[in-house]
Design a protein around this motif. Structure first.
Motif, PDB file in Angstrom:
ATOM      1  N   ARG A 148       0.841  -1.191   0.000  1.00  0.00           N
ATOM      2  CA  ARG A 148       0.000   0.000   0.000  1.00  0.00           C
ATOM      3  C   ARG A 148       0.880   1.247   0.000  1.00  0.00           C
ATOM      4  O   ARG A 148       1.959   1.252   0.596  1.00  0.00           O
ATOM      5  CB  ARG A 148      -0.876   0.044   1.268  1.00  0.00           C
ATOM      6  CG  ARG A 148      -2.004  -0.932   1.257  1.00  0.00           C
ATOM      7  CD  ARG A 148      -3.010  -0.582   0.190  1.00  0.00           C
ATOM      8  NE  ARG A 148      -3.879  -1.724  -0.013  1.00  0.00           N
ATOM      9  CZ  ARG A 148      -5.194  -1.688   0.111  1.00  0.00           C
ATOM     10  NH1 ARG A 148      -5.811  -0.563   0.393  1.00  0.00           N
ATOM     11  NH2 ARG A 148      -5.905  -2.770  -0.097  1.00  0.00           N
ATOM     12  N   ASP A 149       0.364   2.245  -0.636  1.00  0.00           N
ATOM     13  CA  ASP A 149       1.049   3.524  -0.674  1.00  0.00           C
ATOM     14  C   ASP A 149       1.291   4.023   0.756  1.00  0.00           C
ATOM     15  O   ASP A 149       0.405   3.941   1.613  1.00  0.00           O
ATOM     16  CB  ASP A 149       0.146   4.503  -1.440  1.00  0.00           C
ATOM     17  CG  ASP A 149       0.744   5.874  -1.486  1.00  0.00           C
ATOM     18  OD1 ASP A 149       1.714   6.049  -2.239  1.00  0.00           O
ATOM     19  OD2 ASP A 149       0.254   6.755  -0.755  1.00  0.00           O
ATOM     20  N   ARG A 150       2.502   4.529   0.991  1.00  0.00           N
ATOM     21  CA  ARG A 150       2.865   4.928   2.351  1.00  0.00           C
ATOM     22  C   ARG A 150       1.951   6.033   2.897  1.00  0.00           C
ATOM     23  O   ARG A 150       1.581   6.036   4.063  1.00  0.00           O
ATOM     24  CB  ARG A 150       4.317   5.394   2.386  1.00  0.00           C
ATOM     25  CG  ARG A 150       4.884   5.377   3.791  1.00  0.00           C
ATOM     26  CD  ARG A 150       6.273   5.980   3.833  1.00  0.00           C
ATOM     27  NE  ARG A 150       7.189   5.295   2.927  1.00  0.00           N
ATOM     28  CZ  ARG A 150       8.438   5.716   2.690  1.00  0.00           C
ATOM     29  NH1 ARG A 150       8.911   6.787   3.294  1.00  0.00           N
ATOM     30  NH2 ARG A 150       9.219   5.060   1.850  1.00  0.00           N
ATOM     31  N   GLU A 151       1.576   6.960   2.020  1.00  0.00           N
ATOM     32  CA  GLU A 151       0.704   8.063   2.474  1.00  0.00           C
ATOM     33  C   GLU A 151      -0.701   7.554   2.797  1.00  0.00           C
ATOM     34  O   GLU A 151      -1.349   8.048   3.715  1.00  0.00           O
ATOM     35  CB  GLU A 151       0.661   9.187   1.436  1.00  0.00           C
ATOM     36  CG  GLU A 151       1.952   9.978   1.370  1.00  0.00           C
ATOM     37  CD  GLU A 151       2.476  10.389   2.759  1.00  0.00           C
ATOM     38  OE1 GLU A 151       1.694  10.972   3.541  1.00  0.00           O
ATOM     39  OE2 GLU A 151       3.647  10.104   3.072  1.00  0.00           O
ATOM     40  N   GLU A 152      -1.157   6.565   2.044  1.00  0.00           N
ATOM     41  CA  GLU A 152      -2.465   5.970   2.372  1.00  0.00           C
ATOM     42  C   GLU A 152      -2.395   5.308   3.756  1.00  0.00           C
ATOM     43  O   GLU A 152      -3.299   5.473   4.584  1.00  0.00           O
ATOM     44  CB  GLU A 152      -2.870   4.928   1.317  1.00  0.00           C
ATOM     45  CG  GLU A 152      -4.268   4.391   1.590  1.00  0.00           C
ATOM     46  CD  GLU A 152      -4.622   3.109   0.832  1.00  0.00           C
ATOM     47  OE1 GLU A 152      -3.897   2.743  -0.114  1.00  0.00           O
ATOM     48  OE2 GLU A 152      -5.621   2.471   1.215  1.00  0.00           O
ATOM     49  N   MET A 153      -1.302   4.568   3.992  1.00  0.00           N
ATOM     50  CA  MET A 153      -1.169   3.923   5.309  1.00  0.00           C
ATOM     51  C   MET A 153      -1.107   4.972   6.414  1.00  0.00           C
ATOM     52  O   MET A 153      -1.713   4.824   7.474  1.00  0.00           O
ATOM     53  CB  MET A 153       0.065   3.022   5.350  1.00  0.00           C
ATOM     54  CG  MET A 153      -0.103   1.790   4.498  1.00  0.00           C
ATOM     55  SD  MET A 153       0.998   0.451   4.985  1.00  0.00           S
ATOM     56  CE  MET A 153       2.513   0.993   4.235  1.00  0.00           C
ATOM     57  N   ARG A 154      -0.388   6.056   6.165  1.00  0.00           N
ATOM     58  CA  ARG A 154      -0.307   7.120   7.161  1.00  0.00           C
ATOM     59  C   ARG A 154      -1.716   7.672   7.479  1.00  0.00           C
ATOM     60  O   ARG A 154      -2.067   7.871   8.638  1.00  0.00           O
ATOM     61  CB  ARG A 154       0.590   8.252   6.639  1.00  0.00           C
ATOM     62  CG  ARG A 154       0.790   9.400   7.636  1.00  0.00           C
ATOM     63  CD  ARG A 154       1.498  10.585   7.000  1.00  0.00           C
ATOM     64  NE  ARG A 154       2.807  10.233   6.488  1.00  0.00           N
ATOM     65  CZ  ARG A 154       3.909  10.122   7.245  1.00  0.00           C
ATOM     66  NH1 ARG A 154       3.834  10.363   8.530  1.00  0.00           N
ATOM     67  NH2 ARG A 154       5.058   9.779   6.702  1.00  0.00           N
ATOM     68  N   ARG A 155      -2.506   7.850   6.419  1.00  0.00           N
ATOM     69  CA  ARG A 155      -3.864   8.385   6.649  1.00  0.00           C
ATOM     70  C   ARG A 155      -4.724   7.420   7.467  1.00  0.00           C
ATOM     71  O   ARG A 155      -5.477   7.839   8.338  1.00  0.00           O
ATOM     72  CB  ARG A 155      -4.545   8.695   5.305  1.00  0.00           C
ATOM     73  CG  ARG A 155      -4.043   9.978   4.647  1.00  0.00           C
ATOM     74  CD  ARG A 155      -4.976  10.447   3.539  1.00  0.00           C
ATOM     75  NE  ARG A 155      -5.059   9.496   2.426  1.00  0.00           N
ATOM     76  CZ  ARG A 155      -4.163   9.433   1.422  1.00  0.00           C
ATOM     77  NH1 ARG A 155      -3.127  10.263   1.392  1.00  0.00           N
ATOM     78  NH2 ARG A 155      -4.298   8.539   0.451  1.00  0.00           N
ATOM     79  N   TRP A 156      -4.592   6.124   7.188  1.00  0.00           N
ATOM     80  CA  TRP A 156      -5.358   5.149   7.977  1.00  0.00           C
ATOM     81  C   TRP A 156      -4.947   5.214   9.445  1.00  0.00           C
ATOM     82  O   TRP A 156      -5.780   5.172  10.344  1.00  0.00           O
ATOM     83  CB  TRP A 156      -5.139   3.724   7.446  1.00  0.00           C
ATOM     84  CG  TRP A 156      -5.955   3.405   6.226  1.00  0.00           C
ATOM     85  CD1 TRP A 156      -5.473   3.039   4.993  1.00  0.00           C
ATOM     86  CD2 TRP A 156      -7.380   3.397   6.108  1.00  0.00           C
ATOM     87  NE1 TRP A 156      -6.505   2.813   4.131  1.00  0.00           N
ATOM     88  CE2 TRP A 156      -7.690   3.020   4.778  1.00  0.00           C
ATOM     89  CE3 TRP A 156      -8.429   3.677   6.998  1.00  0.00           C
ATOM     90  CZ2 TRP A 156      -9.003   2.920   4.322  1.00  0.00           C
ATOM     91  CZ3 TRP A 156      -9.737   3.565   6.542  1.00  0.00           C
ATOM     92  CH2 TRP A 156     -10.008   3.198   5.212  1.00  0.00           C
ATOM     93  N   ILE A 157      -3.637   5.304   9.683  1.00  0.00           N
ATOM     94  CA  ILE A 157      -3.165   5.339  11.075  1.00  0.00           C
ATOM     95  C   ILE A 157      -3.659   6.612  11.773  1.00  0.00           C
ATOM     96  O   ILE A 157      -4.080   6.579  12.929  1.00  0.00           O
ATOM     97  CB  ILE A 157      -1.622   5.225  11.136  1.00  0.00           C
ATOM     98  CG1 ILE A 157      -1.176   3.866  10.588  1.00  0.00           C
ATOM     99  CG2 ILE A 157      -1.115   5.411  12.567  1.00  0.00           C
ATOM    100  CD1 ILE A 157       0.317   3.763  10.310  1.00  0.00           C
TER     101      ILE A 157
END
Ligand SMILES: [Fe+2]
Ligand SMILES: [Fe+2]
Length: 197
Positions: free
Chosen positions: A57-66
Protein backbone atom coordinates in the motif's frame (compact mmCIF):
# COMPACT_ATOMS: atom_id res chain seq x y z
CA UNK A 1 -16.02 -14.47 5.67
CA UNK A 2 -13.51 -14.81 2.89
CA UNK A 3 -12.66 -18.42 2.04
CA UNK A 4 -9.17 -19.75 1.38
CA UNK A 5 -9.46 -19.68 -2.42
CA UNK A 6 -10.63 -16.07 -2.36
CA UNK A 7 -7.87 -15.12 0.07
CA UNK A 8 -5.21 -16.62 -2.22
CA UNK A 9 -6.70 -14.78 -5.20
CA UNK A 10 -6.60 -11.48 -3.34
CA UNK A 11 -2.96 -11.78 -2.31
CA UNK A 12 -1.97 -13.02 -5.75
CA UNK A 13 -3.38 -9.74 -7.05
CA UNK A 14 -1.83 -7.39 -4.50
CA UNK A 15 1.59 -8.94 -3.82
CA UNK A 16 4.69 -8.96 -5.99
CA UNK A 17 5.72 -12.48 -7.09
CA UNK A 18 8.56 -12.80 -4.56
CA UNK A 19 6.28 -11.66 -1.73
CA UNK A 20 3.61 -14.11 -2.88
CA UNK A 21 6.21 -16.92 -2.77
CA UNK A 22 7.19 -15.80 0.74
CA UNK A 23 3.50 -15.95 1.70
CA UNK A 24 3.20 -19.51 0.37
CA UNK A 25 6.12 -20.52 2.62
CA UNK A 26 4.70 -18.64 5.63
CA UNK A 27 1.38 -20.46 5.20
CA UNK A 28 3.08 -23.87 4.99
CA UNK A 29 5.13 -23.09 8.08
CA UNK A 30 2.12 -21.71 9.99
CA UNK A 31 0.06 -24.83 9.25
CA UNK A 32 2.87 -27.06 10.54
CA UNK A 33 3.14 -24.98 13.71
CA UNK A 34 -0.65 -24.95 14.18
CA UNK A 35 -0.75 -28.75 13.92
CA UNK A 36 2.17 -29.11 16.29
CA UNK A 37 0.80 -26.70 18.91
CA UNK A 38 -2.90 -27.59 18.59
CA UNK A 39 -4.04 -24.30 17.14
CA UNK A 40 -6.86 -23.78 14.64
CA UNK A 41 -5.28 -24.61 11.27
CA UNK A 42 -8.00 -22.82 9.29
CA UNK A 43 -7.45 -19.57 11.17
CA UNK A 44 -3.69 -20.05 10.84
CA UNK A 45 -4.13 -20.33 7.07
CA UNK A 46 -6.36 -17.28 6.67
CA UNK A 47 -4.13 -15.14 8.91
CA UNK A 48 -0.91 -16.18 7.22
CA UNK A 49 -2.30 -15.87 3.66
CA UNK A 50 -3.34 -12.30 4.48
CA UNK A 51 -0.48 -11.29 6.81
CA UNK A 52 1.27 -9.11 4.18
CA UNK A 53 -1.96 -7.92 2.54
CA UNK A 54 -1.03 -4.24 2.99
CA UNK A 55 2.69 -4.64 2.23
CA UNK A 56 2.56 -2.60 -0.98
CA UNK A 57 0.00 0.00 0.00
CA UNK A 58 1.05 3.52 -0.67
CA UNK A 59 2.86 4.93 2.35
CA UNK A 60 0.70 8.06 2.47
CA UNK A 61 -2.47 5.97 2.37
CA UNK A 62 -1.17 3.92 5.31
CA UNK A 63 -0.31 7.12 7.16
CA UNK A 64 -3.86 8.39 6.65
CA UNK A 65 -5.36 5.15 7.98
CA UNK A 66 -3.17 5.34 11.08
CA UNK A 67 -4.09 8.98 11.64
CA UNK A 68 -7.80 8.51 11.09
CA UNK A 69 -8.74 5.12 12.56
CA UNK A 70 -8.91 5.22 16.33
CA UNK A 71 -8.05 1.52 16.68
CA UNK A 72 -4.57 2.04 15.24
CA UNK A 73 -1.81 3.19 17.61
CA UNK A 74 -0.61 6.67 16.66
CA UNK A 75 2.93 6.03 17.88
CA UNK A 76 3.46 3.87 14.77
CA UNK A 77 3.93 7.09 12.82
CA UNK A 78 7.10 7.89 14.74
CA UNK A 79 8.61 4.48 13.86
CA UNK A 80 9.79 2.95 10.60
CA UNK A 81 7.05 2.69 7.95
CA UNK A 82 8.02 -0.96 7.46
CA UNK A 83 6.07 -1.62 10.68
CA UNK A 84 2.83 -0.09 9.38
CA UNK A 85 1.65 -2.85 7.04
CA UNK A 86 0.70 -5.24 9.87
CA UNK A 87 -1.75 -3.04 11.78
CA UNK A 88 -3.01 -1.39 8.57
CA UNK A 89 -3.31 -4.82 6.93
CA UNK A 90 -5.54 -6.06 9.74
CA UNK A 91 -7.75 -2.97 9.44
CA UNK A 92 -8.05 -3.36 5.66
CA UNK A 93 -8.66 -7.12 5.88
CA UNK A 94 -11.68 -6.23 7.99
CA UNK A 95 -12.88 -3.27 5.92
CA UNK A 96 -12.19 -4.59 2.42
CA UNK A 97 -12.30 -8.37 2.77
CA UNK A 98 -14.86 -8.75 5.54
CA UNK A 99 -12.59 -10.62 7.95
CA UNK A 100 -14.25 -10.34 11.36
CA UNK A 101 -12.42 -12.95 13.40
CA UNK A 102 -10.51 -11.14 16.15
CA UNK A 103 -7.85 -13.88 16.43
CA UNK A 104 -7.05 -13.60 12.71
CA UNK A 105 -7.03 -9.80 12.73
CA UNK A 106 -4.77 -9.75 15.79
CA UNK A 107 -2.28 -12.18 14.20
CA UNK A 108 -2.11 -10.04 11.03
CA UNK A 109 -1.70 -6.84 13.06
CA UNK A 110 1.22 -8.02 15.23
CA UNK A 111 3.09 -10.27 12.79
CA UNK A 112 6.13 -7.95 12.49
CA UNK A 113 6.50 -6.58 16.01
CA UNK A 114 4.78 -9.04 18.30
CA UNK A 115 2.99 -7.54 21.32
CA UNK A 116 2.22 -8.08 24.99
CA UNK A 117 0.12 -11.14 25.84
CA UNK A 118 0.28 -12.72 22.38
CA UNK A 119 -2.20 -15.54 21.86
CA UNK A 120 -1.25 -18.81 20.24
CA UNK A 121 -2.28 -17.75 16.74
CA UNK A 122 -0.34 -14.47 17.09
CA UNK A 123 2.78 -16.44 17.98
CA UNK A 124 2.32 -18.90 15.14
CA UNK A 125 2.06 -16.24 12.42
CA UNK A 126 4.83 -14.11 13.98
CA UNK A 127 7.14 -17.12 14.11
CA UNK A 128 6.18 -18.53 10.68
CA UNK A 129 6.99 -15.15 9.13
CA UNK A 130 10.40 -15.22 10.82
CA UNK A 131 11.48 -18.83 10.17
CA UNK A 132 9.89 -19.67 6.78
CA UNK A 133 12.49 -21.58 4.73
CA UNK A 134 13.39 -18.58 2.54
CA UNK A 135 14.64 -16.54 5.52
CA UNK A 136 18.39 -16.21 5.92
CA UNK A 137 18.77 -13.99 9.01
CA UNK A 138 21.75 -14.66 11.30
CA UNK A 139 20.48 -16.97 14.05
CA UNK A 140 17.38 -18.14 12.19
CA UNK A 141 18.51 -21.77 12.26
CA UNK A 142 18.54 -21.80 16.07
CA UNK A 143 15.01 -20.39 16.09
CA UNK A 144 13.86 -23.07 13.60
CA UNK A 145 15.23 -25.76 15.89
CA UNK A 146 13.59 -24.21 18.95
CA UNK A 147 10.28 -23.90 17.07
CA UNK A 148 10.13 -27.69 16.95
CA UNK A 149 10.16 -27.83 20.80
CA UNK A 150 8.92 -24.62 22.42
CA UNK A 151 6.71 -21.95 20.82
CA UNK A 152 7.33 -19.28 23.50
CA UNK A 153 11.07 -19.77 23.48
CA UNK A 154 11.23 -19.59 19.68
CA UNK A 155 9.23 -16.32 19.68
CA UNK A 156 11.52 -14.97 22.40
CA UNK A 157 14.58 -15.79 20.28
CA UNK A 158 13.01 -14.20 17.18
CA UNK A 159 12.24 -10.97 19.06
CA UNK A 160 15.67 -11.00 20.70
CA UNK A 161 17.40 -11.41 17.32
CA UNK A 162 15.30 -8.63 15.82
CA UNK A 163 16.16 -6.28 18.70
CA UNK A 164 19.86 -7.16 18.46
CA UNK A 165 19.83 -6.56 14.72
CA UNK A 166 18.09 -3.18 15.03
CA UNK A 167 20.45 -2.05 17.80
CA UNK A 168 23.49 -3.08 15.77
CA UNK A 169 22.22 -0.78 12.99
CA UNK A 170 21.43 2.04 15.47
CA UNK A 171 17.76 1.83 14.49
CA UNK A 172 14.74 2.41 16.70
CA UNK A 173 12.87 -0.54 18.21
CA UNK A 174 9.09 -0.42 18.43
CA UNK A 175 7.99 -0.90 22.07
CA UNK A 176 5.85 -3.96 21.27
CA UNK A 177 8.99 -5.81 20.19
CA UNK A 178 10.51 -5.16 23.63
CA UNK A 179 7.23 -6.19 25.27
CA UNK A 180 7.32 -9.48 23.36
CA UNK A 181 10.89 -10.18 24.39
CA UNK A 182 10.45 -9.11 28.04
CA UNK A 183 7.34 -11.15 28.60
CA UNK A 184 8.64 -14.28 26.91
CA UNK A 185 12.17 -14.25 28.36
CA UNK A 186 10.59 -14.17 31.84
CA UNK A 187 8.34 -17.07 30.97
CA UNK A 188 11.18 -19.07 29.43
CA UNK A 189 13.39 -18.53 32.50
CA UNK A 190 10.55 -19.46 34.85
CA UNK A 191 9.90 -22.65 32.89
CA UNK A 192 13.58 -23.53 32.92
CA UNK A 193 13.77 -22.97 36.71
CA UNK A 194 10.72 -25.13 37.25
CA UNK A 195 12.16 -27.80 34.97
CA UNK A 196 15.26 -27.99 37.19
CA UNK A 197 13.29 -28.47 40.43
FE1 LIG B 1 5.08 -8.48 6.90
FE1 LIG C 1 5.75 -11.62 5.73
Amino acid sequence: MIDLTQAWKVVNRVLKPERYEHTVRVVETAVQLAEQYNADTHKAQVASILHDYAKYRDREEMRRWIESDKRLPKDLLTYHHELWHGPVGALLAEKELGVRDSDILSAIACHTTGKKHMKRLDKIVFLADYIEPGRKFPGVEEVRETAAQDLDKACMQASRNTIQFLLSKSQTVYPDTFHTYNELIQRVKKNEMEGKK
